[in-house]
Design a protein around this motif. Structure first.
Motif, PDB file in Angstrom:
ATOM      1  N   PRO A 212     -24.245  26.955 -22.132  1.00 27.81           N
ATOM      2  CA  PRO A 212     -24.789  26.956 -23.398  1.00 27.81           C
ATOM      3  C   PRO A 212     -25.260  25.435 -23.928  1.00 27.81           C
ATOM      4  N   TYR A 213     -25.466  24.415 -22.938  1.00 25.20           N
ATOM      5  CA  TYR A 213     -25.681  23.087 -22.924  1.00 25.20           C
ATOM      6  C   TYR A 213     -26.986  22.657 -22.338  1.00 25.20           C
ATOM      7  N   SER A 214     -27.492  21.707 -22.794  1.00 24.99           N
ATOM      8  CA  SER A 214     -28.593  20.966 -21.902  1.00 24.99           C
ATOM      9  C   SER A 214     -28.161  20.185 -20.568  1.00 24.99           C
ATOM     10  N   ASN A 215     -26.996  19.618 -20.863  1.00 27.05           N
ATOM     11  CA  ASN A 215     -26.479  18.753 -19.774  1.00 27.05           C
ATOM     12  C   ASN A 215     -24.896  18.978 -19.581  1.00 27.05           C
ATOM     13  N   ILE A 216     -24.579  18.300 -18.605  1.00 23.90           N
ATOM     14  CA  ILE A 216     -23.194  18.405 -18.140  1.00 23.90           C
ATOM     15  C   ILE A 216     -22.538  17.001 -17.968  1.00 23.90           C
ATOM     16  N   PHE A 217     -21.551  16.942 -18.461  1.00 21.98           N
ATOM     17  CA  PHE A 217     -20.649  15.580 -17.743  1.00 21.98           C
ATOM     18  C   PHE A 217     -19.385  15.988 -16.870  1.00 21.98           C
ATOM     19  N   LEU A 218     -19.481  15.280 -16.017  1.00 24.60           N
ATOM     20  CA  LEU A 218     -18.458  15.257 -14.869  1.00 24.60           C
ATOM     21  C   LEU A 218     -17.551  14.102 -14.774  1.00 24.60           C
ATOM     22  N   ILE A 219     -16.247  14.235 -14.463  1.00 21.38           N
ATOM     23  CA  ILE A 219     -15.449  13.227 -14.069  1.00 21.38           C
ATOM     24  C   ILE A 219     -15.030  13.607 -12.380  1.00 21.38           C
TER      25      ILE A 219
ATOM     26  N   LYS B  71     -26.298   6.623  -0.017  1.00 23.86           N
ATOM     27  CA  LYS B  71     -25.701   5.475   0.978  1.00 23.86           C
ATOM     28  C   LYS B  71     -24.502   5.162   0.996  1.00 23.86           C
ATOM     29  N   TYR B  72     -23.771   5.840   0.754  1.00 26.33           N
ATOM     30  CA  TYR B  72     -22.049   5.627   0.505  1.00 26.33           C
ATOM     31  C   TYR B  72     -21.558   5.481   2.317  1.00 26.33           C
ATOM     32  N   ARG B  73     -20.666   4.311   2.320  1.00 24.57           N
ATOM     33  CA  ARG B  73     -19.985   4.251   3.533  1.00 24.57           C
ATOM     34  C   ARG B  73     -18.607   4.493   3.410  1.00 24.57           C
ATOM     35  N   PHE B  74     -17.848   5.352   4.120  1.00 23.63           N
ATOM     36  CA  PHE B  74     -16.441   5.606   4.206  1.00 23.63           C
ATOM     37  C   PHE B  74     -15.688   4.346   4.888  1.00 23.63           C
ATOM     38  N   LYS B  75     -15.337   3.695   3.993  1.00 22.44           N
ATOM     39  CA  LYS B  75     -14.787   2.146   4.899  1.00 22.44           C
ATOM     40  C   LYS B  75     -13.359   2.662   5.570  1.00 22.44           C
ATOM     41  N   HIS B  76     -12.845   3.728   5.246  1.00 29.58           N
ATOM     42  CA  HIS B  76     -11.626   3.935   6.126  1.00 29.58           C
ATOM     43  C   HIS B  76     -11.752   5.332   6.582  1.00 29.58           C
ATOM     44  N   LEU B  77     -11.178   5.359   7.910  1.00 30.80           N
ATOM     45  CA  LEU B  77     -11.058   6.431   8.683  1.00 30.80           C
ATOM     46  C   LEU B  77      -9.893   7.255   8.040  1.00 30.80           C
ATOM     47  N   GLY B  78     -10.223   8.648   7.805  1.00 30.48           N
ATOM     48  CA  GLY B  78      -9.025   9.641   7.474  1.00 30.48           C
ATOM     49  C   GLY B  78      -9.423  10.362   6.406  1.00 30.48           C
ATOM     50  N   ALA B  79      -8.510  11.027   5.673  1.00 33.60           N
ATOM     51  CA  ALA B  79      -8.559  11.866   4.499  1.00 33.60           C
ATOM     52  C   ALA B  79      -8.968  11.337   3.209  1.00 33.60           C
ATOM     53  N   TYR B  80      -9.948  12.023   2.933  1.00 35.97           N
ATOM     54  CA  TYR B  80     -10.682  11.616   1.376  1.00 35.97           C
ATOM     55  C   TYR B  80     -10.317  12.910   0.515  1.00 35.97           C
ATOM     56  N   LYS B  81     -10.375  12.587  -0.674  1.00 36.43           N
ATOM     57  CA  LYS B  81     -10.097  13.798  -1.690  1.00 36.43           C
ATOM     58  C   LYS B  81     -10.890  13.566  -2.743  1.00 36.43           C
ATOM     59  N   PHE B  82     -11.834  14.666  -2.854  1.00 36.27           N
ATOM     60  CA  PHE B  82     -12.481  14.475  -4.404  1.00 36.27           C
ATOM     61  C   PHE B  82     -12.268  15.494  -5.374  1.00 36.27           C
ATOM     62  N   ASP B  83     -12.002  15.088  -6.515  1.00 39.82           N
ATOM     63  CA  ASP B  83     -11.384  16.197  -7.682  1.00 39.82           C
ATOM     64  C   ASP B  83     -12.774  15.909  -8.606  1.00 39.82           C
ATOM     65  N   ILE B  84     -13.140  17.136  -9.128  1.00 42.74           N
ATOM     66  CA  ILE B  84     -14.378  17.181  -9.910  1.00 42.74           C
ATOM     67  C   ILE B  84     -13.889  18.040 -11.114  1.00 42.74           C
ATOM     68  N   GLU B  85     -13.978  17.509 -12.118  1.00 38.83           N
ATOM     69  CA  GLU B  85     -13.691  18.166 -13.430  1.00 38.83           C
ATOM     70  C   GLU B  85     -14.804  18.214 -14.582  1.00 38.83           C
ATOM     71  N   HIS B  86     -14.954  19.186 -15.452  1.00 38.70           N
ATOM     72  CA  HIS B  86     -16.054  18.784 -16.478  1.00 38.70           C
ATOM     73  C   HIS B  86     -15.419  18.179 -17.577  1.00 38.70           C
ATOM     74  N   ALA B  87     -16.139  17.563 -18.355  1.00 43.16           N
ATOM     75  CA  ALA B  87     -15.690  16.589 -19.601  1.00 43.16           C
ATOM     76  C   ALA B  87     -16.538  17.369 -20.553  1.00 43.16           C
ATOM     77  N   ILE B  88     -17.018  18.282 -20.949  1.00 44.93           N
ATOM     78  CA  ILE B  88     -17.700  18.785 -21.812  1.00 44.93           C
ATOM     79  C   ILE B  88     -17.107  18.880 -23.331  1.00 44.93           C
ATOM     80  N   ARG B  89     -17.621  18.390 -24.444  1.00 45.74           N
ATOM     81  CA  ARG B  89     -16.845  18.557 -25.689  1.00 45.74           C
ATOM     82  C   ARG B  89     -18.409  18.684 -26.611  1.00 45.74           C
ATOM     83  N   LYS B  90     -18.087  19.526 -27.875  1.00 44.20           N
ATOM     84  CA  LYS B  90     -18.954  19.479 -28.922  1.00 44.20           C
ATOM     85  C   LYS B  90     -18.915  18.041 -29.368  1.00 44.20           C
TER      86      LYS B  90
END
Length: 163
Positions: free
Chosen positions: A69-76, A120-139
């Motif tokens: 329903p929206y023209s854009n999306i906000f993500l965290i 051009k992001y560099r993973f500075k550390h070897l090992g496990a990375y976790k990415f959490d994505i959530e929406h932040a849409i509000r009227k």
């Protein structure tokens, strides 16, 4: 029955060809929303970095249809690094034209948008990375987020070697 097996075999071969032609991707994963993305449904992606020298581009991929329903999306996006540090990014992306037509690629009513997250992001550390994505849409008339976002079908994360 035989015709269905032939079609499935051809689709599998075509998919394998597409995947094998994409040599820059090191991670590409999607998670379904079930047709609407609930506010409390955080999409988590786990990536194990084996390279602390190279550079990578990251995209958030969204599959959406005309029910959005929206023209854009906000993500965290929260990035949890192997050293225990967490980085938080708040992102805004355009999802539809002023006419309401959903942007993205696709021949059906579901369109896929590849949204730049990191360049051009560099993973500075070897090992496990976790990415959490959530929406932040509000009227604009409410300080609380929408309980759900209809029309968002899938949320994905793609990591590829920078060229």
């Amino acid at each position: 029955m035989v015709k269905n097996k032939i079609i499935l075999l051809l689709l599998f071969m075509q998919s394998a060809l597409w995947i094998s032609c994409d040599s820059t991707a090191v991670f590409d994963e999607y998670q379904s929303t079930g047709g609407e993305w609930l506010k409390d449904d955080v999409k988590s992606f786990n990536y194990h970095s084996k390279d602390s020298v190279g550079y990578y581009n990251m995209h958030i991929n969204l599959r959406a249809d005309q029910n959005y329903p929206y023209s854009n999306i906000f993500l965290i996006v929260k990035t949890f690094q192997p050293d225990g540090k967490a980085l938080v990014d708040t992102l805004q992306f355009e999802m539809a034209k002023p006419s309401g037509e959903i942007l993205g690629k696709g021949l059906t009513d579901v369109k896929e948008s590849s949204l730049w997250f990191k360049s051009k992001y560099r993973f500075k550390h070897l090992g496990a990375y976790k990415f959490d994505i959530e929406h932040a849409i509000r009227k604009s008339t409410s300080e609380h987020g929408d309980a759900s976002l209809p029309g968002i079908k899938d949320v994905g994360l793609r990591i590829e070697k920078a060229q």
